[in-house]
Design a protein around this motif. Structure first.
Motif, PDB file in Angstrom:
ATOM      1  N   ILE A 173      82.738  -7.013  85.873  1.00  0.00           N
ATOM      2  CA  ILE A 173      83.152  -7.229  87.260  1.00  0.00           C
ATOM      3  C   ILE A 173      83.267  -8.731  87.524  1.00  0.00           C
ATOM      4  CG2 ILE A 173      82.569  -6.835  89.685  1.00  0.00           C
ATOM      5  CD1 ILE A 173      80.882  -4.443  88.725  1.00  0.00           C
ATOM      6  N   PRO A 174      84.434  -9.214  87.908  1.00  0.00           N
ATOM      7  CA  PRO A 174      84.612 -10.655  88.160  1.00  0.00           C
ATOM      8  C   PRO A 174      83.789 -11.122  89.358  1.00  0.00           C
ATOM      9  CG  PRO A 174      86.535  -9.424  88.875  1.00  0.00           C
ATOM     10  CD  PRO A 174      85.672  -8.459  88.131  1.00  0.00           C
ATOM     11  N   VAL A 175      83.251 -12.317  89.246  1.00  0.00           N
ATOM     12  CA  VAL A 175      82.439 -12.894  90.308  1.00  0.00           C
ATOM     13  C   VAL A 175      83.000 -14.256  90.687  1.00  0.00           C
ATOM     14  CG1 VAL A 175      80.132 -13.614  90.989  1.00  0.00           C
ATOM     15  CG2 VAL A 175      80.402 -11.706  89.421  1.00  0.00           C
ATOM     16  N   ALA A 176      83.156 -14.485  91.987  1.00  0.00           N
ATOM     17  CA  ALA A 176      83.728 -15.749  92.442  1.00  0.00           C
ATOM     18  C   ALA A 176      82.683 -16.853  92.519  1.00  0.00           C
ATOM     19  CB  ALA A 176      84.369 -15.546  93.813  1.00  0.00           C
ATOM     20  N   ALA A 177      81.481 -16.484  92.909  1.00  0.00           N
ATOM     21  CA  ALA A 177      80.421 -17.494  93.085  1.00  0.00           C
ATOM     22  C   ALA A 177      79.481 -17.510  91.878  1.00  0.00           C
ATOM     23  CB  ALA A 177      79.654 -17.200  94.370  1.00  0.00           C
TER      24      ALA A 177
ATOM     25  N   LEU B 161      71.039  -8.147  75.795  1.00  0.00           N
ATOM     26  CA  LEU B 161      71.249  -8.701  77.129  1.00  0.00           C
ATOM     27  C   LEU B 161      71.490 -10.204  77.089  1.00  0.00           C
ATOM     28  CD1 LEU B 161      68.516  -6.696  79.074  1.00  0.00           C
ATOM     29  CD2 LEU B 161      70.995  -6.388  79.212  1.00  0.00           C
ATOM     30  N   MET B 162      70.779 -10.893  76.212  1.00  0.00           N
ATOM     31  CA  MET B 162      70.952 -12.341  76.114  1.00  0.00           C
ATOM     32  C   MET B 162      72.345 -12.703  75.605  1.00  0.00           C
ATOM     33  SD  MET B 162      68.332 -13.579  77.468  1.00  0.00           S
ATOM     34  CE  MET B 162      68.770 -15.293  77.172  1.00  0.00           C
ATOM     35  N   ARG B 163      72.979 -11.794  74.903  1.00  0.00           N
ATOM     36  CA  ARG B 163      74.344 -12.052  74.425  1.00  0.00           C
ATOM     37  C   ARG B 163      75.358 -12.003  75.570  1.00  0.00           C
ATOM     38  NH1 ARG B 163      72.562  -9.399  69.465  1.00  0.00           N
ATOM     39  NH2 ARG B 163      73.060  -7.322  70.292  1.00  0.00           N
ATOM     40  N   LEU B 164      74.926 -11.504  76.725  1.00  0.00           N
ATOM     41  CA  LEU B 164      75.818 -11.447  77.895  1.00  0.00           C
ATOM     42  C   LEU B 164      75.567 -12.611  78.853  1.00  0.00           C
ATOM     43  CD1 LEU B 164      75.462  -7.610  78.676  1.00  0.00           C
ATOM     44  CD2 LEU B 164      77.408  -8.743  77.577  1.00  0.00           C
ATOM     45  N   GLU B 165      74.847 -13.615  78.381  1.00  0.00           N
ATOM     46  CA  GLU B 165      74.408 -14.706  79.249  1.00  0.00           C
ATOM     47  C   GLU B 165      75.560 -15.495  79.865  1.00  0.00           C
ATOM     48  OE1 GLU B 165      70.719 -17.895  79.193  1.00  0.00           O
ATOM     49  OE2 GLU B 165      71.664 -17.307  77.302  1.00  0.00           O
ATOM     50  N   GLU B 166      76.718 -15.504  79.239  1.00  0.00           N
ATOM     51  CA  GLU B 166      77.844 -16.247  79.808  1.00  0.00           C
ATOM     52  C   GLU B 166      78.408 -15.576  81.061  1.00  0.00           C
ATOM     53  OE1 GLU B 166      80.866 -17.092  77.009  1.00  0.00           O
ATOM     54  OE2 GLU B 166      79.600 -18.307  75.691  1.00  0.00           O
ATOM     55  N   LYS B 167      78.173 -14.277  81.190  1.00  0.00           N
ATOM     56  CA  LYS B 167      78.728 -13.541  82.322  1.00  0.00           C
ATOM     57  C   LYS B 167      77.665 -13.090  83.326  1.00  0.00           C
ATOM     58  CE  LYS B 167      82.700 -11.862  79.692  1.00  0.00           C
ATOM     59  NZ  LYS B 167      83.482 -10.656  79.265  1.00  0.00           N
ATOM     60  N   LEU B 168      76.414 -13.015  82.886  1.00  0.00           N
ATOM     61  CA  LEU B 168      75.312 -12.585  83.739  1.00  0.00           C
ATOM     62  C   LEU B 168      74.166 -13.571  83.627  1.00  0.00           C
ATOM     63  CD1 LEU B 168      75.057  -8.811  82.705  1.00  0.00           C
ATOM     64  CD2 LEU B 168      76.247  -9.698  84.708  1.00  0.00           C
ATOM     65  N   ARG B 169      73.232 -13.475  84.561  1.00  0.00           N
ATOM     66  CA  ARG B 169      71.985 -14.240  84.423  1.00  0.00           C
ATOM     67  C   ARG B 169      70.887 -13.247  84.061  1.00  0.00           C
ATOM     68  NH1 ARG B 169      67.926 -16.280  88.098  1.00  0.00           N
ATOM     69  NH2 ARG B 169      69.145 -15.766  89.950  1.00  0.00           N
ATOM     70  N   PRO B 170      70.612 -13.090  82.773  1.00  0.00           N
ATOM     71  CA  PRO B 170      69.601 -12.113  82.361  1.00  0.00           C
ATOM     72  C   PRO B 170      68.183 -12.583  82.676  1.00  0.00           C
ATOM     73  CG  PRO B 170      70.401 -13.314  80.461  1.00  0.00           C
ATOM     74  CD  PRO B 170      71.220 -13.771  81.627  1.00  0.00           C
ATOM     75  N   ILE B 171      67.389 -11.673  83.228  1.00  0.00           N
ATOM     76  CA  ILE B 171      65.980 -11.928  83.513  1.00  0.00           C
ATOM     77  C   ILE B 171      65.180 -10.842  82.813  1.00  0.00           C
ATOM     78  CG2 ILE B 171      64.219 -12.077  85.313  1.00  0.00           C
ATOM     79  CD1 ILE B 171      66.459 -12.903  87.262  1.00  0.00           C
ATOM     80  N   ILE B 172      64.360 -11.255  81.871  1.00  0.00           N
ATOM     81  CA  ILE B 172      63.612 -10.299  81.055  1.00  0.00           C
ATOM     82  C   ILE B 172      62.121 -10.429  81.364  1.00  0.00           C
ATOM     83  CG2 ILE B 172      62.995  -9.638  78.705  1.00  0.00           C
ATOM     84  CD1 ILE B 172      65.828 -10.764  77.919  1.00  0.00           C
ATOM     85  N   MET B 173      61.571  -9.396  81.984  1.00  0.00           N
ATOM     86  CA  MET B 173      60.169  -9.399  82.362  1.00  0.00           C
ATOM     87  C   MET B 173      59.340  -8.692  81.285  1.00  0.00           C
ATOM     88  SD  MET B 173      60.696 -10.884  85.258  1.00  0.00           S
ATOM     89  CE  MET B 173      59.028 -10.888  85.931  1.00  0.00           C
ATOM     90  N   ARG B 174      58.242  -9.329  80.895  1.00  0.00           N
ATOM     91  CA  ARG B 174      57.372  -8.743  79.876  1.00  0.00           C
ATOM     92  C   ARG B 174      55.956  -8.508  80.413  1.00  0.00           C
ATOM     93  NH1 ARG B 174      58.622 -12.115  74.296  1.00  0.00           N
ATOM     94  NH2 ARG B 174      60.741 -11.293  73.898  1.00  0.00           N
ATOM     95  N   PRO B 175      55.784  -7.490  81.252  1.00  0.00           N
ATOM     96  CA  PRO B 175      54.441  -7.187  81.742  1.00  0.00           C
ATOM     97  C   PRO B 175      53.599  -6.509  80.671  1.00  0.00           C
ATOM     98  CG  PRO B 175      55.976  -5.532  82.502  1.00  0.00           C
ATOM     99  CD  PRO B 175      56.802  -6.587  81.802  1.00  0.00           C
TER     100      PRO B 175
END
Length: 267
Positions: free
Chosen positions: A136-140, A172-186
Motif C-alpha cells: 500500500i503506497p504511503v505519502a507521509a 519482517l526486517m527485509r521489508l524495512e524499506e517500505k515499513l517500520r518494523p517493531i519487534i517486541m521480545r517479551p
C-alpha cells in the motif's frame, strides 16, 4: 486521529495493547477469528472495550482483512502459539495443574489443524500481513508493523517455537524499506488485573511466582554473574508493561528493529 489495527486484539496480550492504545488516543480496530470483544475482568474495563471496533476475519484470507489495512497507519500482530495444540490455551485459563507430559497436552497427528502450527501461526500469518501492508503506497512516513516475538524459548517447549519467531523477525526486517518494523521480545507474561482478581491462584500467576523466585535467587545468591544461568532465568513481565512498550515504540518515529526484554521492562 492515530489509528491502530490489532490482529489478535481479544487475546491475552492483544486486548491490553488495544486498551493502552485507546488510553493514548488511538482509533483501534481489532481483527480476530471470532470478532468478539474480550470479557471484562473488572467493571471499569467496559469503557475501553466499548471504544474498540471489534471485527472478524481469517488471518489467512487476505480478502477478509485487506480493506482494514488500507487506512491503518499502525498494525500489530499479536497472534501466536506456544504449543502446536490449541487445548493448552484453555488450560492456561483454568486452575487445573499444568502437566506437559500428559497426553492431553501432546500433539495428536490425527487431529492436528494444518494451520495451527508454529510455521503458520507464528511466522507465515505475520509475514503475509506485513507483505500486504507493504504494497500500500504511503505519502507521509512509513507505516509501522509491530510483531510480538519472544525473548527466549521456554522449558519443555519445542524448539520450533523460537525458531519460527526468529524466522518471522528476519522476514519482517527485509521489508524495512517500505515499513517500520517493531519487534517486541517479551518474556513470560502475566496479567496484572487477572493476578489481582484471582488472588494469584490462576495458572499463569503461579508460573510467574516460580520464575520470579528463581530470578530473585539468581540475583541474591549468584549476583547474576553466571552468563548461562542468566540466559535460562529471565524476568517475567506483565501484559500491561509490554503494551506500554509497544505504544511507546510506535510513537517514537526514530525506533525500528528489536526491542529486547530489558528495554521493555525499562519503559
Amino acid at each position: 486521529m492515530k489509528s491502530l489495527l490489532v490482529f489478535g486484539g481479544n487475546g491475552f496480550l492483544g486486548k491490553r495493547i488495544c486498551q493502552t492504545a485507546i488510553e493514548h488516543g488511538f482509533k483501534v480496530t481489532s481483527l480476530t477469528r471470532s470478532g468478539k470483544p474480550p470479557r471484562p475482568m473488572i467493571s471499569s474495563e467496559k469503557d475501553w472495550i466499548s471504544e474498540v471496533n471489534w471485527r472478524q476475519c481469517d488471518v489467512f484470507d487476505v480478502n477478509g482483512y485487506n480493506e482494514y489495512l488500507q487506512d491503518a497507519t499502525n498494525v500489530v500482530h499479536s497472534i501466536g502459539i506456544l504449543l502446536e495444540d490449541s487445548s493448552y490455551k484453555q488450560k492456561l485459563k483454568s486452575n487445573e495443574p499444568f502437566k506437559m507430559s500428559s497426553p492431553q497436552w501432546g500433539n495428536n497427528p490425527l487431529k492436528k489443524d494444518s494451520k495451527f502450527t508454529y510455521e503458520m501461526m507464528n511466522k507465515q500469518s505475520a509475514l503475509k500481513i506485513a507483505e500486504e501492508l507493504a504494497k500500500i503506497p504511503v505519502a507521509a512516513e512509513k507505516r509501522t508493523f509491530t510483531y510480538i516475538s519472544a525473548d527466549r524459548g521456554f522449558p519443555l517447549v519445542y524448539s520450533g517455537y523460537i525458531t519460527s519467531k526468529r524466522e518471522a523477525e528476519m522476514g519482517l526486517m527485509r521489508l524495512e524499506e517500505k515499513l517500520r518494523p517493531i519487534i517486541m521480545r517479551p518474556g513470560f507474561m502475566f496479567d496484572e488485573v487477572v493476578a489481582a482478581s484471582k488472588g494469584g491462584k490462576d495458572l499463569r500467576t503461579a508460573f510467574k511466582t516460580v520464575f520470579d523466585t528463581f530470578n530473585f535467587a539468581n540475583r541474591l545468591i549468584l549476583r547474576n554473574k553466571l552468563g548461562f544461568v542468566n540466559e535460562l532465568i529471565r524476568p517475567t513481565v506483565s501484559t500491561q508493561q509490554v503494551s506500554r512498550a509497544v505504544i511507546a515504540k510506535i510513537e517514537d518515529p526514530t525506533f525500528s528493529g528489536v526491542c529486547p526484554l530489558d528495554e521493555i521492562l525499562d519503559v
